[in-house]
Design a protein around this motif. Sequence first.
Motif, PDB file in Angstrom:
ATOM      1  N   LEU A 153       0.815  -1.212   0.000  1.00  0.00           N
ATOM      2  CA  LEU A 153       0.000   0.000   0.000  1.00  0.00           C
ATOM      3  C   LEU A 153       0.848   1.261   0.000  1.00  0.00           C
ATOM      4  O   LEU A 153       0.362   2.339  -0.364  1.00  0.00           O
ATOM      5  N   SER A 154       2.111   1.136   0.405  1.00  0.00           N
ATOM      6  CA  SER A 154       2.977   2.299   0.318  1.00  0.00           C
ATOM      7  C   SER A 154       3.140   2.727  -1.141  1.00  0.00           C
ATOM      8  O   SER A 154       3.506   3.867  -1.431  1.00  0.00           O
ATOM      9  N   GLY A 155       2.858   1.790  -2.066  1.00  0.00           N
ATOM     10  CA  GLY A 155       2.905   2.133  -3.479  1.00  0.00           C
ATOM     11  C   GLY A 155       1.953   3.259  -3.825  1.00  0.00           C
ATOM     12  O   GLY A 155       2.288   4.150  -4.624  1.00  0.00           O
ATOM     13  N   SER A 156       0.748   3.242  -3.233  1.00  0.00           N
ATOM     14  CA  SER A 156      -0.211   4.310  -3.527  1.00  0.00           C
ATOM     15  C   SER A 156       0.269   5.634  -2.944  1.00  0.00           C
ATOM     16  O   SER A 156       0.093   6.697  -3.553  1.00  0.00           O
ATOM     17  N   ALA A 157       0.880   5.572  -1.742  1.00  0.00           N
ATOM     18  CA  ALA A 157       1.409   6.794  -1.139  1.00  0.00           C
ATOM     19  C   ALA A 157       2.601   7.309  -1.943  1.00  0.00           C
ATOM     20  O   ALA A 157       2.728   8.513  -2.196  1.00  0.00           O
ATOM     21  N   LEU A 158       3.487   6.394  -2.374  1.00  0.00           N
ATOM     22  CA  LEU A 158       4.614   6.793  -3.216  1.00  0.00           C
ATOM     23  C   LEU A 158       4.122   7.380  -4.537  1.00  0.00           C
ATOM     24  O   LEU A 158       4.681   8.351  -5.045  1.00  0.00           O
ATOM     25  N   ALA A 159       3.062   6.752  -5.089  1.00  0.00           N
ATOM     26  CA  ALA A 159       2.491   7.260  -6.335  1.00  0.00           C
ATOM     27  C   ALA A 159       1.951   8.668  -6.145  1.00  0.00           C
ATOM     28  O   ALA A 159       2.108   9.534  -7.012  1.00  0.00           O
ATOM     29  N   SER A 160       1.313   8.908  -5.003  1.00  0.00           N
ATOM     30  CA  SER A 160       0.775  10.236  -4.726  1.00  0.00           C
ATOM     31  C   SER A 160       1.894  11.253  -4.575  1.00  0.00           C
ATOM     32  O   SER A 160       1.742  12.419  -4.954  1.00  0.00           O
ATOM     33  N   ILE A 297       3.923  12.122   4.334  1.00  0.00           N
ATOM     34  CA  ILE A 297       3.645  11.941   5.757  1.00  0.00           C
ATOM     35  C   ILE A 297       2.929  10.619   6.004  1.00  0.00           C
ATOM     36  O   ILE A 297       3.213   9.897   6.964  1.00  0.00           O
ATOM     37  N   SER A 298       2.015  10.270   5.097  1.00  0.00           N
ATOM     38  CA  SER A 298       1.200   9.062   5.306  1.00  0.00           C
ATOM     39  C   SER A 298       2.027   7.785   5.217  1.00  0.00           C
ATOM     40  O   SER A 298       1.677   6.783   5.842  1.00  0.00           O
ATOM     41  N   ILE A 299       3.118   7.789   4.447  1.00  0.00           N
ATOM     42  CA  ILE A 299       3.953   6.587   4.366  1.00  0.00           C
ATOM     43  C   ILE A 299       4.550   6.266   5.729  1.00  0.00           C
ATOM     44  O   ILE A 299       4.534   5.116   6.187  1.00  0.00           O
ATOM     45  N   VAL A 300       5.073   7.290   6.402  1.00  0.00           N
ATOM     46  CA  VAL A 300       5.632   7.092   7.744  1.00  0.00           C
ATOM     47  C   VAL A 300       4.544   6.563   8.677  1.00  0.00           C
ATOM     48  O   VAL A 300       4.770   5.645   9.469  1.00  0.00           O
ATOM     49  N   ALA A 301       3.346   7.131   8.570  1.00  0.00           N
ATOM     50  CA  ALA A 301       2.239   6.720   9.436  1.00  0.00           C
ATOM     51  C   ALA A 301       1.839   5.272   9.186  1.00  0.00           C
ATOM     52  O   ALA A 301       1.562   4.519  10.131  1.00  0.00           O
ATOM     53  N   MET A 302       1.811   4.853   7.926  1.00  0.00           N
ATOM     54  CA  MET A 302       1.425   3.481   7.597  1.00  0.00           C
ATOM     55  C   MET A 302       2.388   2.478   8.219  1.00  0.00           C
ATOM     56  O   MET A 302       1.969   1.473   8.826  1.00  0.00           O
ATOM     57  N   TYR A 303       3.680   2.726   8.098  1.00  0.00           N
ATOM     58  CA  TYR A 303       4.667   1.819   8.678  1.00  0.00           C
ATOM     59  C   TYR A 303       4.597   1.827  10.196  1.00  0.00           C
ATOM     60  O   TYR A 303       4.712   0.781  10.846  1.00  0.00           O
ATOM     61  N   ALA A 304       4.410   3.008  10.792  1.00  0.00           N
ATOM     62  CA  ALA A 304       4.340   3.108  12.248  1.00  0.00           C
ATOM     63  C   ALA A 304       3.133   2.351  12.796  1.00  0.00           C
ATOM     64  O   ALA A 304       3.250   1.581  13.759  1.00  0.00           O
ATOM     65  N   PHE A 305       1.962   2.534  12.170  1.00  0.00           N
ATOM     66  CA  PHE A 305       0.766   1.842  12.629  1.00  0.00           C
ATOM     67  C   PHE A 305       0.880   0.334  12.408  1.00  0.00           C
ATOM     68  O   PHE A 305       0.438  -0.457  13.241  1.00  0.00           O
ATOM     69  N   ALA A 306       1.455  -0.080  11.284  1.00  0.00           N
ATOM     70  CA  ALA A 306       1.627  -1.513  11.021  1.00  0.00           C
ATOM     71  C   ALA A 306       2.536  -2.148  12.065  1.00  0.00           C
ATOM     72  O   ALA A 306       2.273  -3.259  12.554  1.00  0.00           O
ATOM     73  N   ALA A 307       3.619  -1.440  12.434  1.00  0.00           N
ATOM     74  CA  ALA A 307       4.536  -1.961  13.445  1.00  0.00           C
ATOM     75  C   ALA A 307       3.859  -2.050  14.806  1.00  0.00           C
ATOM     76  O   ALA A 307       4.028  -3.032  15.545  1.00  0.00           O
ATOM     77  N   LEU A 308       3.067  -1.032  15.155  1.00  0.00           N
ATOM     78  CA  LEU A 308       2.354  -1.042  16.431  1.00  0.00           C
ATOM     79  C   LEU A 308       1.330  -2.172  16.493  1.00  0.00           C
ATOM     80  O   LEU A 308       1.201  -2.863  17.505  1.00  0.00           O
ATOM     81  N   ALA A 309       0.604  -2.359  15.387  1.00  0.00           N
ATOM     82  CA  ALA A 309      -0.403  -3.426  15.348  1.00  0.00           C
ATOM     83  C   ALA A 309       0.245  -4.800  15.428  1.00  0.00           C
ATOM     84  O   ALA A 309      -0.296  -5.731  16.046  1.00  0.00           O
ATOM     85  N   ALA A 310       1.422  -4.960  14.786  1.00  0.00           N
ATOM     86  CA  ALA A 310       2.115  -6.246  14.834  1.00  0.00           C
ATOM     87  C   ALA A 310       2.654  -6.534  16.224  1.00  0.00           C
ATOM     88  O   ALA A 310       2.654  -7.685  16.692  1.00  0.00           O
TER      89      ALA A 310
END
Length: 433
Positions: A153-160, A297-310
Amino acid sequence: MHPADGAIAPSVLAQAVSKIKQRVLPLFVIMFIVNYIDRVNIGFVRSHLAADVGIGTAAYGLGAGLFFVGYAIFEVPSNILLQRFGAKAWLTRIMATWGLAATAMAFVHNETTFYLLRFLLGAAEAGFFPGVIYYFTQWLPASERGRAMAIFLSGSALASILSGPVSGGLLQLDGGGLHGWQWMFIIEGMASVLLCGVVWFWLDSMPSDAKWLSAAERDAVTQSVLAEQLERVKHRPAHGSPWRLLGDMQILVFCFIYFSISLTIYGATFWLPSIIRKMGQYSDFQVGLFNSIPWLISIVAMYAFAALAARFKHQQAWAATALVIAAIGMYVSTFGGPVFAFVSICFAAVGFKAASSLFWPLPQSYLDARIAAGVIALINSIGNLGGFVAPATFGFLEQRTGSIEGGLLGLSVTSLVAAVVVFYARARPGRKS
Protein backbone atom coordinates in the motif's frame (compact mmCIF):
# COMPACT_ATOMS: atom_id res chain seq x y z
CA MET A 1 15.71 -31.36 4.06
CA HIS A 2 12.10 -32.11 5.02
CA PRO A 3 11.18 -32.66 8.66
CA ALA A 4 10.44 -36.31 9.29
CA ASP A 5 7.16 -35.68 11.04
CA GLY A 6 5.81 -33.39 8.32
CA ALA A 7 6.09 -30.29 10.50
CA ILE A 8 7.28 -27.04 8.98
CA ALA A 9 10.83 -26.05 9.89
CA PRO A 10 10.57 -22.40 11.07
CA SER A 11 13.97 -21.50 9.63
CA VAL A 12 13.06 -22.86 6.19
CA LEU A 13 9.73 -21.02 6.20
CA ALA A 14 11.39 -17.78 7.33
CA GLN A 15 13.96 -18.08 4.55
CA ALA A 16 11.25 -18.71 1.98
CA VAL A 17 9.18 -15.74 3.17
CA SER A 18 12.23 -13.49 2.99
CA LYS A 19 12.91 -14.56 -0.60
CA ILE A 20 9.27 -14.06 -1.59
CA LYS A 21 9.18 -10.55 -0.15
CA GLN A 22 12.43 -9.57 -1.83
CA ARG A 23 11.25 -10.86 -5.19
CA VAL A 24 7.59 -9.86 -5.47
CA LEU A 25 7.08 -6.86 -3.18
CA PRO A 26 9.28 -4.40 -5.13
CA LEU A 27 7.49 -5.35 -8.37
CA PHE A 28 4.04 -5.03 -6.80
CA VAL A 29 4.95 -1.62 -5.37
CA ILE A 30 6.11 -0.43 -8.82
CA MET A 31 2.94 -1.81 -10.41
CA PHE A 32 0.81 -0.05 -7.81
CA ILE A 33 2.66 3.22 -8.39
CA VAL A 34 1.94 3.28 -12.12
CA ASN A 35 -1.57 1.96 -11.48
CA TYR A 36 -2.40 4.69 -9.01
CA ILE A 37 -0.89 7.45 -11.16
CA ASP A 38 -3.03 6.37 -14.12
CA ARG A 39 -6.07 6.35 -11.86
CA VAL A 40 -5.72 9.75 -10.18
CA ASN A 41 -3.71 11.88 -12.64
CA ILE A 42 -6.89 13.64 -13.78
CA GLY A 43 -6.74 15.53 -10.48
CA PHE A 44 -3.96 17.62 -12.01
CA VAL A 45 -5.73 18.44 -15.30
CA ARG A 46 -9.10 19.64 -14.08
CA SER A 47 -8.42 23.25 -15.09
CA HIS A 48 -6.88 22.13 -18.41
CA LEU A 49 -9.89 19.98 -19.28
CA ALA A 50 -12.14 22.94 -18.50
CA ALA A 51 -10.14 25.28 -20.71
CA ASP A 52 -9.42 22.95 -23.66
CA VAL A 53 -12.42 20.59 -23.68
CA GLY A 54 -15.11 22.53 -21.78
CA ILE A 55 -15.58 20.00 -18.98
CA GLY A 56 -17.16 21.76 -16.00
CA THR A 57 -16.84 21.05 -12.28
CA ALA A 58 -19.83 18.72 -11.99
CA ALA A 59 -18.88 16.83 -15.16
CA TYR A 60 -15.32 16.48 -13.88
CA GLY A 61 -16.52 15.06 -10.57
CA LEU A 62 -18.86 12.61 -12.31
CA GLY A 63 -16.17 11.47 -14.75
CA ALA A 64 -13.62 11.05 -11.98
CA GLY A 65 -16.10 8.84 -10.15
CA LEU A 66 -17.25 6.78 -13.14
CA PHE A 67 -13.90 5.01 -13.03
CA PHE A 68 -15.10 3.26 -9.88
CA VAL A 69 -18.40 2.18 -11.44
CA GLY A 70 -16.54 0.28 -14.16
CA TYR A 71 -14.16 -0.99 -11.51
CA ALA A 72 -16.99 -2.27 -9.31
CA ILE A 73 -18.89 -4.01 -12.11
CA PHE A 74 -15.89 -6.00 -13.37
CA GLU A 75 -13.98 -6.53 -10.12
CA VAL A 76 -15.45 -9.87 -9.00
CA PRO A 77 -15.47 -11.49 -12.48
CA SER A 78 -11.87 -10.38 -13.00
CA ASN A 79 -10.66 -11.90 -9.76
CA ILE A 80 -12.50 -15.16 -10.40
CA LEU A 81 -10.80 -15.33 -13.81
CA LEU A 82 -7.47 -14.71 -12.06
CA GLN A 83 -7.99 -17.98 -10.18
CA ARG A 84 -8.67 -19.76 -13.48
CA PHE A 85 -5.81 -18.34 -15.56
CA GLY A 86 -3.25 -17.71 -12.82
CA ALA A 87 -1.81 -14.52 -11.38
CA LYS A 88 1.02 -14.24 -13.90
CA ALA A 89 -1.15 -14.18 -17.04
CA TRP A 90 -4.08 -12.26 -15.56
CA LEU A 91 -2.13 -9.49 -13.82
CA THR A 92 -0.16 -8.97 -17.05
CA ARG A 93 -3.44 -8.71 -19.00
CA ILE A 94 -4.88 -6.25 -16.50
CA MET A 95 -1.83 -4.04 -16.73
CA ALA A 96 -1.78 -4.00 -20.54
CA THR A 97 -5.45 -3.01 -20.85
CA TRP A 98 -5.37 -0.32 -18.19
CA GLY A 99 -2.24 1.17 -19.78
CA LEU A 100 -3.97 1.40 -23.16
CA ALA A 101 -7.11 2.90 -21.62
CA ALA A 102 -5.02 5.44 -19.69
CA THR A 103 -3.21 6.41 -22.89
CA ALA A 104 -6.53 6.88 -24.70
CA MET A 105 -7.47 9.56 -22.14
CA ALA A 106 -5.24 11.88 -24.19
CA PHE A 107 -7.95 11.95 -26.87
CA VAL A 108 -10.86 13.12 -24.70
CA HIS A 109 -12.70 15.81 -26.68
CA ASN A 110 -16.05 16.20 -24.89
CA GLU A 111 -17.93 15.11 -21.78
CA THR A 112 -19.17 11.86 -23.38
CA THR A 113 -15.69 10.61 -24.30
CA PHE A 114 -14.46 11.67 -20.86
CA TYR A 115 -17.16 9.60 -19.15
CA LEU A 116 -16.64 6.62 -21.45
CA LEU A 117 -12.86 6.45 -21.11
CA ARG A 118 -12.94 6.86 -17.34
CA PHE A 119 -15.44 3.98 -17.15
CA LEU A 120 -13.27 1.83 -19.45
CA LEU A 121 -10.16 2.61 -17.40
CA GLY A 122 -11.96 1.38 -14.28
CA ALA A 123 -13.11 -1.78 -16.06
CA ALA A 124 -9.55 -2.43 -17.27
CA GLU A 125 -8.00 -1.97 -13.81
CA ALA A 126 -10.59 -4.21 -12.13
CA GLY A 127 -8.98 -7.16 -10.40
CA PHE A 128 -5.48 -5.76 -9.88
CA PHE A 129 -5.66 -4.71 -6.23
CA PRO A 130 -7.65 -7.70 -4.89
CA GLY A 131 -5.59 -9.94 -7.16
CA VAL A 132 -2.43 -8.89 -5.33
CA ILE A 133 -4.13 -9.34 -1.96
CA TYR A 134 -5.22 -12.83 -3.00
CA TYR A 135 -1.65 -13.48 -4.17
CA PHE A 136 -0.45 -12.75 -0.64
CA THR A 137 -2.93 -15.29 0.79
CA GLN A 138 -1.37 -17.96 -1.44
CA TRP A 139 2.28 -17.04 -0.84
CA LEU A 140 2.58 -15.72 2.73
CA PRO A 141 1.48 -16.99 6.16
CA ALA A 142 -1.03 -14.77 7.98
CA SER A 143 1.60 -13.38 10.35
CA GLU A 144 3.46 -11.84 7.41
CA ARG A 145 0.57 -10.40 5.42
CA GLY A 146 0.07 -7.25 7.50
CA ARG A 147 3.60 -6.01 6.89
CA ALA A 148 3.44 -7.08 3.24
CA MET A 149 0.20 -5.12 2.84
CA ALA A 150 1.78 -2.03 4.42
CA ILE A 151 4.68 -2.23 1.96
CA PHE A 152 2.34 -2.83 -0.99
CA LEU A 153 0.00 0.00 0.00
CA SER A 154 2.98 2.30 0.32
CA GLY A 155 2.90 2.13 -3.48
CA SER A 156 -0.21 4.31 -3.53
CA ALA A 157 1.41 6.79 -1.14
CA LEU A 158 4.61 6.79 -3.22
CA ALA A 159 2.49 7.26 -6.34
CA SER A 160 0.78 10.24 -4.73
CA ILE A 161 4.19 11.69 -3.90
CA LEU A 162 5.58 11.08 -7.38
CA SER A 163 2.46 11.85 -9.38
CA GLY A 164 2.53 15.53 -8.41
CA PRO A 165 6.03 16.43 -9.65
CA VAL A 166 5.90 13.93 -12.55
CA SER A 167 2.47 14.95 -13.81
CA GLY A 168 3.22 18.63 -13.17
CA GLY A 169 6.40 18.34 -15.22
CA LEU A 170 4.70 16.48 -18.07
CA LEU A 171 1.97 19.12 -18.22
CA GLN A 172 4.61 21.53 -19.50
CA LEU A 173 5.38 19.42 -22.60
CA ASP A 174 3.17 21.32 -25.03
CA GLY A 175 4.28 20.52 -28.58
CA GLY A 176 3.84 18.19 -31.54
CA GLY A 177 0.23 19.29 -31.92
CA LEU A 178 -0.67 18.08 -28.44
CA HIS A 179 -1.30 19.86 -25.16
CA GLY A 180 0.73 19.07 -22.05
CA TRP A 181 -2.16 17.18 -20.44
CA GLN A 182 -2.34 14.91 -23.51
CA TRP A 183 1.39 14.15 -23.30
CA MET A 184 0.90 13.38 -19.60
CA PHE A 185 -1.75 10.76 -20.34
CA ILE A 186 0.25 9.20 -23.20
CA ILE A 187 3.56 8.92 -21.35
CA GLU A 188 2.07 7.71 -18.06
CA GLY A 189 -0.24 5.24 -19.80
CA MET A 190 2.48 3.76 -22.00
CA ALA A 191 4.73 3.29 -18.96
CA SER A 192 2.17 0.73 -17.73
CA VAL A 193 2.11 -1.05 -21.08
CA LEU A 194 5.91 -1.33 -21.18
CA LEU A 195 6.01 -2.73 -17.63
CA CYS A 196 3.90 -5.73 -18.74
CA GLY A 197 6.99 -7.53 -20.08
CA VAL A 198 8.68 -7.37 -16.68
CA VAL A 199 5.55 -8.69 -14.95
CA TRP A 200 5.29 -11.64 -17.35
CA PHE A 201 8.88 -12.77 -16.89
CA TRP A 202 9.18 -12.07 -13.15
CA LEU A 203 5.97 -13.38 -11.55
CA ASP A 204 4.96 -16.97 -10.83
CA SER A 205 1.34 -17.89 -10.15
CA MET A 206 1.86 -20.30 -7.24
CA PRO A 207 4.72 -21.20 -4.85
CA SER A 208 4.97 -24.59 -6.57
CA ASP A 209 5.98 -22.76 -9.79
CA ALA A 210 8.80 -20.80 -8.14
CA LYS A 211 12.11 -22.21 -9.38
CA TRP A 212 13.93 -19.56 -7.34
CA LEU A 213 12.76 -21.29 -4.13
CA SER A 214 14.27 -24.60 -3.05
CA ALA A 215 12.00 -27.66 -2.87
CA ALA A 216 12.00 -27.43 0.94
CA GLU A 217 11.06 -23.75 0.81
CA ARG A 218 8.22 -24.36 -1.67
CA ASP A 219 6.88 -27.12 0.58
CA ALA A 220 7.18 -24.96 3.71
CA VAL A 221 5.18 -22.11 2.18
CA THR A 222 2.54 -24.43 0.71
CA GLN A 223 2.12 -26.34 3.99
CA SER A 224 1.93 -23.17 6.07
CA VAL A 225 -0.80 -21.61 3.90
CA LEU A 226 -2.68 -24.93 3.76
CA ALA A 227 -2.52 -25.39 7.55
CA GLU A 228 -4.06 -21.95 8.08
CA GLN A 229 -6.79 -22.74 5.58
CA LEU A 230 -7.61 -26.02 7.33
CA GLU A 231 -7.85 -24.15 10.63
CA ARG A 232 -10.38 -21.75 9.10
CA VAL A 233 -12.40 -24.63 7.65
CA LYS A 234 -12.50 -26.25 11.09
CA HIS A 235 -14.34 -23.21 12.45
CA ARG A 236 -16.41 -22.52 9.37
CA PRO A 237 -18.21 -24.89 6.99
CA ALA A 238 -17.15 -24.70 3.35
CA HIS A 239 -19.10 -22.35 1.09
CA GLY A 240 -19.92 -23.26 -2.46
CA SER A 241 -19.34 -19.77 -3.83
CA PRO A 242 -18.47 -16.25 -2.70
CA TRP A 243 -22.05 -15.16 -3.34
CA ARG A 244 -23.33 -17.17 -0.37
CA LEU A 245 -21.23 -14.97 1.88
CA LEU A 246 -23.33 -11.97 0.90
CA GLY A 247 -25.61 -13.07 3.73
CA ASP A 248 -22.68 -12.98 6.16
CA MET A 249 -22.90 -9.84 8.30
CA GLN A 250 -19.11 -9.78 8.59
CA ILE A 251 -18.74 -9.32 4.84
CA LEU A 252 -21.17 -6.40 4.96
CA VAL A 253 -19.16 -4.91 7.83
CA PHE A 254 -15.95 -5.23 5.81
CA CYS A 255 -17.62 -3.59 2.79
CA PHE A 256 -18.85 -0.63 4.83
CA ILE A 257 -15.49 -0.03 6.52
CA TYR A 258 -13.60 -0.08 3.25
CA PHE A 259 -16.25 2.12 1.58
CA SER A 260 -15.72 4.69 4.32
CA ILE A 261 -11.94 4.59 3.96
CA SER A 262 -12.13 4.90 0.16
CA LEU A 263 -14.61 7.76 0.42
CA THR A 264 -12.10 9.84 2.39
CA ILE A 265 -9.02 8.83 0.38
CA TYR A 266 -10.54 9.74 -2.98
CA GLY A 267 -12.31 12.83 -1.68
CA ALA A 268 -8.87 14.14 -0.71
CA THR A 269 -7.08 12.77 -3.79
CA PHE A 270 -9.26 14.34 -6.48
CA TRP A 271 -9.83 17.70 -4.76
CA LEU A 272 -6.49 18.34 -3.03
CA PRO A 273 -4.84 19.90 -6.14
CA SER A 274 -7.77 22.34 -6.39
CA ILE A 275 -7.37 23.30 -2.72
CA ILE A 276 -3.63 23.87 -3.29
CA ARG A 277 -4.32 26.12 -6.30
CA LYS A 278 -6.42 28.36 -4.02
CA MET A 279 -3.42 28.80 -1.69
CA GLY A 280 -1.56 31.01 -4.18
CA GLN A 281 -0.38 31.52 -7.75
CA TYR A 282 1.49 28.24 -8.27
CA SER A 283 2.64 26.51 -11.45
CA ASP A 284 1.51 22.96 -12.26
CA PHE A 285 4.86 21.66 -11.03
CA GLN A 286 4.60 23.58 -7.74
CA VAL A 287 1.06 22.30 -7.20
CA GLY A 288 2.44 18.80 -7.72
CA LEU A 289 5.15 19.34 -5.12
CA PHE A 290 2.65 20.56 -2.52
CA ASN A 291 0.37 17.64 -3.37
CA SER A 292 3.18 15.23 -2.41
CA ILE A 293 3.44 16.42 1.19
CA PRO A 294 0.44 14.67 2.82
CA TRP A 295 1.23 11.41 1.05
CA LEU A 296 4.85 11.54 2.19
CA ILE A 297 3.64 11.94 5.76
CA SER A 298 1.20 9.06 5.31
CA ILE A 299 3.95 6.59 4.37
CA VAL A 300 5.63 7.09 7.74
CA ALA A 301 2.24 6.72 9.44
CA MET A 302 1.43 3.48 7.60
CA TYR A 303 4.67 1.82 8.68
CA ALA A 304 4.34 3.11 12.25
CA PHE A 305 0.77 1.84 12.63
CA ALA A 306 1.63 -1.51 11.02
CA ALA A 307 4.54 -1.96 13.45
CA LEU A 308 2.35 -1.04 16.43
CA ALA A 309 -0.40 -3.43 15.35
CA ALA A 310 2.12 -6.25 14.83
CA ARG A 311 3.69 -5.69 18.25
CA PHE A 312 0.66 -4.96 20.42
CA LYS A 313 -2.03 -6.80 18.38
CA HIS A 314 -5.67 -5.60 18.57
CA GLN A 315 -5.92 -4.81 14.85
CA GLN A 316 -9.41 -3.35 15.20
CA ALA A 317 -8.32 -0.85 17.86
CA TRP A 318 -5.47 0.46 15.73
CA ALA A 319 -7.72 0.71 12.67
CA ALA A 320 -10.31 2.62 14.75
CA THR A 321 -7.63 5.01 16.02
CA ALA A 322 -6.53 5.74 12.47
CA LEU A 323 -10.12 6.40 11.39
CA VAL A 324 -10.64 8.84 14.29
CA ILE A 325 -7.50 10.73 13.22
CA ALA A 326 -8.90 10.94 9.68
CA ALA A 327 -12.24 12.20 11.01
CA ILE A 328 -10.62 14.92 13.11
CA GLY A 329 -8.45 16.09 10.22
CA MET A 330 -11.33 16.33 7.74
CA TYR A 331 -13.57 18.11 10.27
CA VAL A 332 -10.94 20.67 11.25
CA SER A 333 -10.20 21.38 7.55
CA THR A 334 -13.53 23.23 7.33
CA PHE A 335 -12.53 25.87 9.91
CA GLY A 336 -10.14 28.10 7.97
CA GLY A 337 -8.93 29.04 4.52
CA PRO A 338 -7.20 26.88 1.91
CA VAL A 339 -3.81 26.87 3.73
CA PHE A 340 -5.44 25.68 6.96
CA ALA A 341 -7.45 23.09 4.98
CA PHE A 342 -4.26 21.79 3.38
CA VAL A 343 -2.52 21.38 6.75
CA SER A 344 -5.58 19.63 8.19
CA ILE A 345 -5.73 17.20 5.26
CA CYS A 346 -2.05 16.40 5.85
CA PHE A 347 -3.08 15.38 9.38
CA ALA A 348 -6.08 13.42 8.08
CA ALA A 349 -3.84 11.54 5.62
CA VAL A 350 -2.03 9.99 8.60
CA GLY A 351 -5.33 8.39 9.51
CA PHE A 352 -7.01 7.38 6.26
CA LYS A 353 -3.91 5.83 4.66
CA ALA A 354 -2.96 3.96 7.84
CA ALA A 355 -6.56 2.73 8.15
CA SER A 356 -6.37 1.31 4.63
CA SER A 357 -3.31 -0.83 5.39
CA LEU A 358 -4.67 -1.89 8.79
CA PHE A 359 -8.00 -2.96 7.29
CA TRP A 360 -7.01 -5.69 4.82
CA PRO A 361 -5.48 -8.23 7.27
CA LEU A 362 -8.96 -8.51 8.86
CA PRO A 363 -10.83 -10.01 5.85
CA GLN A 364 -7.69 -11.90 4.77
CA SER A 365 -7.62 -13.79 8.06
CA TYR A 366 -11.39 -14.27 8.15
CA LEU A 367 -12.03 -15.71 4.70
CA ASP A 368 -11.96 -19.29 3.49
CA ALA A 369 -9.12 -19.39 0.94
CA ARG A 370 -11.33 -21.28 -1.54
CA ILE A 371 -13.53 -18.24 -2.07
CA ALA A 372 -11.13 -15.53 -0.87
CA ALA A 373 -10.36 -14.15 -4.33
CA GLY A 374 -14.01 -13.50 -5.20
CA VAL A 375 -14.94 -12.09 -1.79
CA ILE A 376 -11.88 -9.85 -1.54
CA ALA A 377 -12.81 -8.53 -4.98
CA LEU A 378 -16.39 -7.99 -3.79
CA ILE A 379 -15.24 -6.04 -0.71
CA ASN A 380 -12.84 -3.99 -2.82
CA SER A 381 -15.37 -3.21 -5.55
CA ILE A 382 -18.15 -2.17 -3.17
CA GLY A 383 -15.70 -0.29 -0.98
CA ASN A 384 -14.19 1.54 -3.93
CA LEU A 385 -17.59 2.93 -4.85
CA GLY A 386 -16.55 5.53 -2.30
CA GLY A 387 -14.30 6.71 -5.11
CA PHE A 388 -17.44 7.40 -7.18
CA VAL A 389 -19.51 9.00 -4.43
CA ALA A 390 -16.82 11.38 -3.13
CA PRO A 391 -15.73 13.19 -6.34
CA ALA A 392 -19.24 13.21 -7.81
CA THR A 393 -20.65 14.73 -4.60
CA PHE A 394 -17.81 17.22 -4.26
CA GLY A 395 -18.23 18.33 -7.89
CA PHE A 396 -21.98 18.79 -7.43
CA LEU A 397 -21.52 20.71 -4.16
CA GLU A 398 -18.88 23.05 -5.56
CA GLN A 399 -20.90 23.81 -8.69
CA ARG A 400 -24.10 24.45 -6.70
CA THR A 401 -22.72 26.13 -3.56
CA GLY A 402 -19.17 27.21 -4.46
CA SER A 403 -17.82 25.21 -1.51
CA ILE A 404 -16.93 21.60 -0.62
CA GLU A 405 -17.28 22.19 3.14
CA GLY A 406 -20.37 19.96 3.35
CA GLY A 407 -18.48 17.14 1.67
CA LEU A 408 -15.56 17.42 4.11
CA LEU A 409 -17.96 17.29 7.07
CA GLY A 410 -19.61 14.23 5.55
CA LEU A 411 -16.23 12.48 5.28
CA SER A 412 -15.55 13.24 8.93
CA VAL A 413 -18.85 11.74 10.09
CA THR A 414 -18.43 8.64 7.92
CA SER A 415 -14.93 8.00 9.31
CA LEU A 416 -16.24 8.26 12.88
CA VAL A 417 -19.02 5.77 12.17
CA ALA A 418 -16.50 3.40 10.57
CA ALA A 419 -14.28 3.72 13.67
CA VAL A 420 -17.14 2.28 15.71
CA VAL A 421 -18.16 -0.36 13.18
CA VAL A 422 -14.60 -1.71 12.90
CA PHE A 423 -14.96 -3.25 16.38
CA TYR A 424 -17.66 -5.51 14.92
CA ALA A 425 -15.22 -6.88 12.36
CA ARG A 426 -13.76 -10.24 13.34
CA ALA A 427 -10.26 -11.15 12.21
CA ARG A 428 -10.98 -14.85 12.61
CA PRO A 429 -14.15 -16.82 11.83
CA GLY A 430 -15.92 -17.89 14.98
CA ARG A 431 -18.07 -20.90 15.57
CA LYS A 432 -21.67 -20.47 14.64
CA SER A 433 -24.02 -20.46 17.58
